[in-house]
Design a protein around this motif. Structure first.
Motif, PDB file in Angstrom:
ATOM      1  N   LEU A 191      -5.432  -1.204 -42.132  1.00 16.44           N
ATOM      2  CA  LEU A 191      -4.779  -0.240 -41.239  1.00 16.44           C
ATOM      3  C   LEU A 191      -3.596   0.442 -41.916  1.00 16.44           C
ATOM      4  CD1 LEU A 191      -4.863  -2.209 -37.849  1.00 16.44           C
ATOM      5  CD2 LEU A 191      -6.308  -0.275 -38.549  1.00 16.44           C
ATOM      6  N   LEU A 204      -4.751   3.158 -44.100  1.00 14.86           N
ATOM      7  CA  LEU A 204      -5.164   4.322 -43.317  1.00 14.86           C
ATOM      8  C   LEU A 204      -3.974   5.006 -42.653  1.00 14.86           C
ATOM      9  CD1 LEU A 204      -8.366   2.852 -41.602  1.00 14.86           C
ATOM     10  CD2 LEU A 204      -8.283   4.508 -43.487  1.00 14.86           C
ATOM     11  N   GLY A 205      -2.797   4.409 -42.778  1.00 16.61           N
ATOM     12  CA  GLY A 205      -1.607   4.990 -42.185  1.00 16.61           C
ATOM     13  C   GLY A 205      -1.455   4.713 -40.708  1.00 16.61           C
ATOM     14  N   VAL A 206      -2.259   3.775 -40.171  1.00 17.90           N
ATOM     15  CA  VAL A 206      -2.197   3.473 -38.736  1.00 17.90           C
ATOM     16  C   VAL A 206      -1.002   2.595 -38.410  1.00 17.90           C
ATOM     17  CG1 VAL A 206      -3.445   2.415 -36.800  1.00 17.90           C
ATOM     18  CG2 VAL A 206      -4.694   3.730 -38.547  1.00 17.90           C
ATOM     19  N   VAL A 207      -0.677   1.652 -39.300  1.00 16.15           N
ATOM     20  CA  VAL A 207       0.475   0.777 -39.075  1.00 16.15           C
ATOM     21  C   VAL A 207       1.364   0.822 -40.303  1.00 16.15           C
ATOM     22  CG1 VAL A 207      -0.835  -0.770 -37.567  1.00 16.15           C
ATOM     23  CG2 VAL A 207      -0.668  -1.265 -40.016  1.00 16.15           C
TER      24      VAL A 207
END
Length: 348
Positions: free
Chosen positions: A258, A261-264
Motif C-alpha cells: 500500500l 501505491l501511495g495509499v498509506v
C-alpha cells in the motif's frame, strides 16, 4: 533389574550404531528392541548383527515416532513379560552408563512416578548455533515436570494403563502422553542426572526452519487436544505463533504494498518493523541473563525469524484436519553414512 530398552530410528546411520552400542551391556540383549521406520541405510541389518529384537514397521502406514514406540513396547512385553520399567531412546542418542541405575532407584522410591528423565546433552554444541540452542532446550528444571522428551524411563504399568502413545501424532507425542498420565494421578520427574548424549547434526538454517515448522504443528495439535483444560501453555504458544508468525508478517507485506501505491504512509510498515526490533531487544535482554550478548542477539533473531515457519506448521495441521488428510512426518535431519554390521574388520 527388570528393565527393557526401546530404541527407534529412521536413517540415523552412525548415530544409531553409537546409540545401540551404548545400550548393549547396560541391559540384556533379549530386553532390547530396535524399531525401524523404513530406513535405507543398513540400520536394520546392523541392529540384527547385535542380536537385539528388531521390528520393521509396515511402510504402507504413515510413520510416526509414537507408532514406533508403541510397536517396540508391544514386542518388548512379548519377549520379556516380566519387565517393570521401559527406557525409550531416540536413535540419535547415546545412553550414559549410570543412567538406568539412577532412574530405577528413583522409580523404586516412589510408586506414583510414571516417568523419570535426566539431562540430555548435545554431543556437539559448538558445531553450530542450532546445536547450542537445542542443548539449552534440553536443560529443563530439576524436579516435578509436566513432560519428558523422547528419552525417558517409564513405568510399564503406567504406559499400559494410559494405552501407550497416540500413534497419530507426528510431533509432541511425549507431552501428550505425559499429560494423560498426570491427569490420571501419575507423576513426571526430571532427575539431576546425566541421561543421554544427543546428536542433532543441525548445521543449516533450512534444518532449523523445518524443525520450527514441526514445532508449530505440535503446538496446534496440543491446543486442539487439551488447550481448553487446565494446561495454558499450548494456548500461549499458538497465540505467539499467530501474532509474530502470521498476523504481523501479513500486515507488513500489505502495508509495504500500500505504501508503494501511495495509499498509506511509508511510516506504517516502518512502525511494524520497529515492533519487531523492540521484541528482538526484549528477547535479547531476557536471554542475556544466561548467555553472552552475542549469542543472545542471535538466539532472539532466530526465534523471531522462524515464527513464520511455526505458523506454516500450524496452518498445515489445521488444513490437514479440515480436509481429513493424514499428517505426515516433518523431517529435518540429514542422513548419515550407512552403518555396517560389526565384523572382523569393525571391532571396537
Amino acid at each position: 533389574m527388570n528393565v527393557g530398552v526401546i530404541a527407534i530410528a529412521r536413517n540415523e546411520g552412525q548415530r544409531l550404531k553409537d546409540s545401540l552400542h551404548s545400550v548393549v551391556g547396560a541391559v540384556p540383549k533379549e530386553s532390547i528392541v530396535y524399531v525401524d521406520s523404513g530406513s535405507s541405510d543398513g540400520s536394520v541389518e546392523f541392529a540384527r548383527s547385535l542380536g537385539v529384537h528388531v521390528v520393521e514397521l509396515d511402510r504402507t502406514v504413515p510413520f510416526t515416532a509414537a507408532r514406533a514406540r508403541n510397536a517396540g513396547f508391544e514386542r518388548l512385553l512379548s519377549a520379556c513379560p516380566g519387565v517393570e520399567y521401559v527406557q525409550f531412546l531416540d536413535g540419535d542418542c547415546v545412553l550414559r552408563p549410570d543412567w538406568i541405575d539412577r532412574a530405577v532407584t528413583a522409580m523404586d522410591a516412589d510408586d506414583r512416578l510414571a516417568v523419570v528423565c535426566g539431562r540430555r546433552r548435545e554431543l556437539h554444541p559448538g558445531e553450530s548455533i542450532y546445536n547450542s540452542l537445542i542443548d539449552r532446550e534440553w536443560d529443563t528444571p530439576v524436579g516435578p515436570a509436566d513432560a519428558c522428551g523422547g528419552d525417558a524411563l517409564f513405568r510399564r504399568s503406567a504406559v499400559e494403563a494410559a494405552g501407550g502413545y497416540d500413534a497419530t501424532i507426528i510431533a509432541g507425542e511425549e507431552p501428550e502422553l505425559c499429560f494423560r498420565l498426570r491427569q490420571a494421578g501419575w507423576k513426571v520427574q526430571r532427575l539431576d542426572a546425566e541421561m543421554t548424549l544427543h546428536d542433532a547434526a543441525l548445521t543449516r538454517f533450512g534444518q532449523w526452519w523445518k524443525r520450527s515448522k514441526r514445532f508449530g504443528h505440535a503446538a496446534a495439535e496440543a491446543l486442539q487436544r487439551y488447550g481448553s483444560r487446565a494446561e495454558s501453555l499450548p494456548g500461549r504458544q499458538v497465540r505467539g505463533i499467530v501474532v509474530w508468525g502470521g498476523v504481523l508478517p501479513a500486515l507488513l507485506l500489505i502495508f509495504i504494498a500500500l505504501a508503494c501505491l501511495g495509499v498509506v504512509s511509508p511510516l506504517v510498515p516502518v512502525a511494524i518493523v520497529a515492533v519487531y526490533l523492540l521484541q528482538w531487544a526484549r528477547l535479547t535482554r531476557q536471554f542475556s541473563a544466561e548467555d553472552n550478548i552475542g549469542f543472545a542477539l542471535r538466539r532472539a533473531a532466530l526465534m523471531l525469524a522462524c515464527k513464520p515457519a511455526e505458523f506454516r506448521g500450524l496452518i498445515q495441521y489445521w488444513s490437514n484436519r479440515i480436509l481429513r488428510r493424514r499428517h505426515t512426518l516433518i523431517e529435518y535431519k540429514r542422513i548419515t553414512d550407512p552403518v555396517r554390521p560389526r565384523g572382523a574388520a569393525d571391532v571396537e
